[in-house]
Design an enzyme around this catalytic site. Sequence first.
Site, PDB file in Angstrom:
ATOM      1  N   THR A 134     -27.037  93.436 130.681  1.00  0.00           N
ATOM      2  CA  THR A 134     -27.266  93.934 132.030  1.00  0.00           C
ATOM      3  C   THR A 134     -28.371  93.089 132.636  1.00  0.00           C
ATOM      4  O   THR A 134     -29.143  92.449 131.926  1.00  0.00           O
ATOM      5  CB  THR A 134     -27.681  95.423 132.061  1.00  0.00           C
ATOM      6  OG1 THR A 134     -28.856  95.598 131.287  1.00  0.00           O
ATOM      7  CG2 THR A 134     -26.573  96.315 131.558  1.00  0.00           C
ATOM      8  N   SER A 135     -28.432  93.095 133.953  1.00  0.00           N
ATOM      9  CA  SER A 135     -29.383  92.235 134.648  1.00  0.00           C
ATOM     10  C   SER A 135     -30.803  92.754 134.644  1.00  0.00           C
ATOM     11  O   SER A 135     -31.749  91.985 134.653  1.00  0.00           O
ATOM     12  CB  SER A 135     -28.934  92.035 136.098  1.00  0.00           C
ATOM     13  OG  SER A 135     -27.689  91.402 136.123  1.00  0.00           O
ATOM     14  N   THR A 136     -30.978  94.056 134.689  1.00  0.00           N
ATOM     15  CA  THR A 136     -32.319  94.608 134.809  1.00  0.00           C
ATOM     16  C   THR A 136     -32.554  95.705 133.793  1.00  0.00           C
ATOM     17  O   THR A 136     -31.620  96.269 133.222  1.00  0.00           O
ATOM     18  CB  THR A 136     -32.565  95.206 136.208  1.00  0.00           C
ATOM     19  OG1 THR A 136     -31.714  96.355 136.352  1.00  0.00           O
ATOM     20  CG2 THR A 136     -32.283  94.214 137.303  1.00  0.00           C
ATOM     21  N   GLN A 166     -30.885  99.270 134.135  1.00  0.00           N
ATOM     22  CA  GLN A 166     -29.473  99.497 133.873  1.00  0.00           C
ATOM     23  C   GLN A 166     -29.214  99.891 132.420  1.00  0.00           C
ATOM     24  O   GLN A 166     -28.274  99.432 131.793  1.00  0.00           O
ATOM     25  CB  GLN A 166     -28.672  98.237 134.229  1.00  0.00           C
ATOM     26  CG  GLN A 166     -28.739  97.885 135.695  1.00  0.00           C
ATOM     27  CD  GLN A 166     -28.043  96.566 136.006  1.00  0.00           C
ATOM     28  OE1 GLN A 166     -27.986  95.672 135.172  1.00  0.00           O
ATOM     29  NE2 GLN A 166     -27.514  96.467 137.198  1.00  0.00           N
TER      30      GLN A 166
END
Length: 189
Positions: A8-10, A13
Amino acid sequence: MIVGYGRTSTLDQNAGLAAQERELTSAGCKKVFVEQVSSVDVTAREKLAEALDYIREGDTLVVTKLDRLARSVAHLVEILGAIEAKGATLRIISMNIDTGTATGKLLLGIMGNVAEFERSIMLERQREGIAKAKAEGRYKGRKPTARAKSDEVMKLHAEGIGGTEIARRLGIGRSSVHRIVSSQSAAAG
């Protein structure tokens, strides 16, 4: 062996990452590598590098979606080359694509190009929207958080505290501290 990779990007999440882990485990992955890092910063993807290093001949690397693995066609080709060099294959669950088949290889190439095309269109629309908002006087941009802390920066600097420590205490970049101190010193001197 079936090996999974999730991303996930962050850090916000966590639920998405947990869902990917469940899906990868359900797909038969015996070992799963997960990380929370932006796909844009491909150099920071340590777990992807570990997964690629871990796979062996006959293994399959499984991801839930193509965008969890690569952002651009060039990056996808690079990753696929590393997988194939090991004698392994790639499977993307959401697209039902397996590069162990000729059809899977063809579909992956096509889908990678479509994904990159969609991203470039999205970025183009975003730039157009920003330009329109600026023309209408509605776009303000990101709030300058460092400049808002100029007084605090100068107070700490006057106390003899170094730039790195000021940046840490105030939650801003060290270069921002330097810029503020330099501009305030130039204005005063």
